[in-house]
Design an enzyme around this catalytic site. Structure first.
Site, PDB file in Angstrom:
ATOM      1  N   CYS A 297      33.808 -10.508 -85.914  1.00  0.00           N
ATOM      2  CA  CYS A 297      35.539  -8.686 -85.899  1.00  0.00           C
ATOM      3  C   CYS A 297      36.656  -9.492 -86.417  1.00  0.00           C
ATOM      4  O   CYS A 297      36.938  -8.408 -86.837  1.00  0.00           O
ATOM      5  CB  CYS A 297      34.739  -8.165 -84.728  1.00  0.00           C
TER       6      CYS A 297
ATOM      7  N   HIS B 146      32.822  -3.493 -85.158  1.00  0.00           N
ATOM      8  CA  HIS B 146      31.505  -3.561 -84.725  1.00  0.00           C
ATOM      9  C   HIS B 146      30.234  -3.017 -84.365  1.00  0.00           C
ATOM     10  O   HIS B 146      29.860  -2.197 -83.924  1.00  0.00           O
ATOM     11  CB  HIS B 146      31.667  -3.777 -83.046  1.00  0.00           C
TER      12      HIS B 146
ATOM     13  N   ASP C 149      36.884   0.129 -85.323  1.00  0.00           N
ATOM     14  CA  ASP C 149      36.307  -0.754 -84.641  1.00  0.00           C
ATOM     15  C   ASP C 149      35.372  -1.508 -85.574  1.00  0.00           C
ATOM     16  O   ASP C 149      34.177  -0.246 -86.394  1.00  0.00           O
ATOM     17  CB  ASP C 149      35.794   0.142 -83.965  1.00  0.00           C
TER      18      ASP C 149
END
Length: 384
Positions: A94, A320, A318
Site C-alpha cells: 500500500c 486497498h 485508498d
C-alpha cells in the site's frame, strides 16, 4: 499482513450516488463502529491539491478533478517480481502504491498540466505514455517491480511494508532513469530543508560552464555503470538544448519529500492547522501516510459540520482494493478505467498516524507558516 481498516476496503463496491435531485460523490468514512457512507462533498469548503472547492456547489467539478487523478491500487496476476517473487502486492504494497499515486500527480502537472482532466474516450498520447510508466511490469520505470527491487538497496526485502521515507528514497533513485520527465527528487532529512542541497540537485549547468573538476574521468567500468554515468553527466545538457538555452543555467523540476513525525503515538494537535494549510498551496502534491502498516494518499482537507460541531477531515485515495493487472492488449489498447477512482474516502485528521511525508512540486512553501512542521536552512552544517 496489514492491520487496521484493510478488511473494510477489500472491494470496490462503493461508487457515486445515482442521480437524484443532485448528483454527489459517495464518500467512505471510517468510524470506530465500521464504515459509514457519507454524501460527498459536504456543504463546507475544501482544498484538494491546491484547489479550492465550495461544497455541493462545485460537486461536478470536484468529481471530475478527483477522477482525473491516477488511482493506483493493489494488483494481482502480474509477472513474478524478480522472476521468482510474488505476483500480487496485496497486504504489503500500500505505501508503494501511495508513492506511485503521488509521483503520478507530479508527472501529470509536469506533462499534462495541473488542470488536466481525464478523457476516457480520447486519451492523449502523453497521458498514455505517463500511465505506462506505472504499469505492473518489470520494464516500466515506476512499476511495483522496480520499486520493490530497488527497495532492497534500502534494506527492505521484496514483500515487506515500506514507511514514507523508504518509498521516497526509492523513487528518488528511480527518477534518475526517467529521461522523459527529467525531474529531480529531493528527500529532506531530520525535519530540515537545506536550500543549497536543492540548488545543487536542480541546477543544470552547460558543459562549457562547468569546472574541469566536475567532469568525470574516463574509467574502465561495466557497460551498465558507463551508461548510468553518461546519463548523469548529460541529462542537464539535453534539457538545456531542448529548451533552446544551452548556454545558460537551467532548472530541473523538483519533487520535494519532507518526511515528518508529528507526534509520538498520535498526531500532536499543535501541528494540525499548519498541516491543513499545506493543502492550500498550488505546489501541493499531498501527503502519504495513514495508519501503521496501512497507507493512504491524502489529497485534501475539508470541514465537516455534525451536530453543531466542526471537524476537520482528510480526503484520500485508498489503494486497498485488489484489481487484476492491466497491460496493453494486442491491438495497442490500454484499458485505463481501473486507474481512475469513482469514490473518495475521508478520515478525521486526528486519526492520522504521526509518521508522514509531506510532498510538494516546489520548495517554495513560504505560503504556509511551516516553522512548526519543519525547518529551513541555507547551508548544510559542516558536522552533517
Amino acid at each position: 499482513m496489514e492491520t487496521g481498516y484493510s478488511s473494510l476496503m477489500s472491494t470496490d463496491s462503493f461508487d457515486f450516488v445515482p442521480p437524484s435531485q443532485s448528483q454527489f460523490i459517495a464518500c467512505i468514512t471510517y468510524e470506530s463502529s465500521g464504515t459509514v457512507v457519507d454524501v460527498f462533498p459536504p456543504p463546507g469548503p475544501m482544498w484538494i491539491l491546491g484547489k479550492e472547492f465550495t461544497g455541493r456547489r462545485d460537486h461536478q467539478e470536484v468529481k471530475e478533478f478527483i477522477q482525473s487523478r491516477l488511482w493506483v491500487t493493489y494488483r494481482k496476476g502480474f509477472s513474478p517480481i524478480g522472476g521468482v517473487g510474488p505476483t500480487s502486492d496485496q497486504g504489503w504494497g500500500c505505501m508503494l502504491r501511495c508513492g506511485q499515486m503521488m509521483l503520478a500527480q507530479a508527472l501529470i502537472c509536469r506533462h499534462l498540466g495541473p488542470d488536466w482532466k481525464w478523457d476516457r474516450n480520447y486519451p492523449s498520447e502523453d497521458y498514455l505514455k505517463l500511465l505506462k510508466l506505472f504499469l505492473d511490469k518489470k520494464d516500466s520505470c515506476y512499476s511495483i517491480h522496480q520499486i520493490a527491487q530497488m527497495g532492497v538497496s534500502e534494506g527492505k526485502d521484496v514483500g515487506h511494508w515500506y514507511g514514507p521515507n523508504t518509498v521516497a528514497q526509492v523513487l528518488k533513485k528511480l527518477a534518475a532513469f526517467d529521461h522523459w520527465s527529467n525531474i529531480a527528487i529531493h528527500v529532506a532529512l531530520d525535519n530540515t530543508v537545506v536550500k543549497d542541497d536543492i540548488r545543487k540537485l536542480c541546477r543544470i549547468i552547460p558543459p562549457e560552464s562547468r569546472p574541469s573538476s566536475l567532469v568525470a574521468p574516463k574509467t574502465t567500468t561495466s557497460t551498465s555503470s558507463r551508461s548510468a554515468n553518461v546519463f548523469h553527466q548529460h541529462q542537464g545538457d539535453r534539457a538545456a538544448r531542448a529548451s533552446g538555452h544551452a548556454s545558460s543555467v537551467g532548472w530541473k523540476p523538483l519533487v520535494l519529500f519532507i518526511p515528518l513525525r508529528l507526534g509520538l503515538n498520535e498526531i500532536n494537535g499543535v501541528y494540525i492547522n499548519r498541516l491543513t494549510q499545506t493543502f492550500r498551496l498550488k505546489q501541493s502534491l499531498g501527503v502519504i501516510g495513514g495508519k501503521p502498516n496501512h497507507a493512504h494518499y491524502f489529497i485534501g482537507v475539508l470541514e465537516n459540520v455534525r451536530e453543531k460541531s466542526k471537524e476537520l477531515s482528510l480526503v484520500f485515495l485508498d489503494p486497498h482494493t485488489t484489481q487484476p493487472v492491466v497491460d496493453v492488449d494486442q491491438w495497442g489498447h490500454l484499458a485505463d478505467e481501473s486507474y481512475h477512482c469513482s469514490h473518495v474516502s475521508q478520515m478525521p485528521i486526528t486519526s492520522l498516524d504521526p509518521s508522514i511525508a509531506l510532498v510538494s512540486s516546489s520548495y517554495m512553501l513560504r505560503g504556509v507558516r511551516s516553522s512548526a512542521l519543519f525547518s529551513w536552512i541555507h547551508t548544510r552544517h559542516s558536522q552533517w
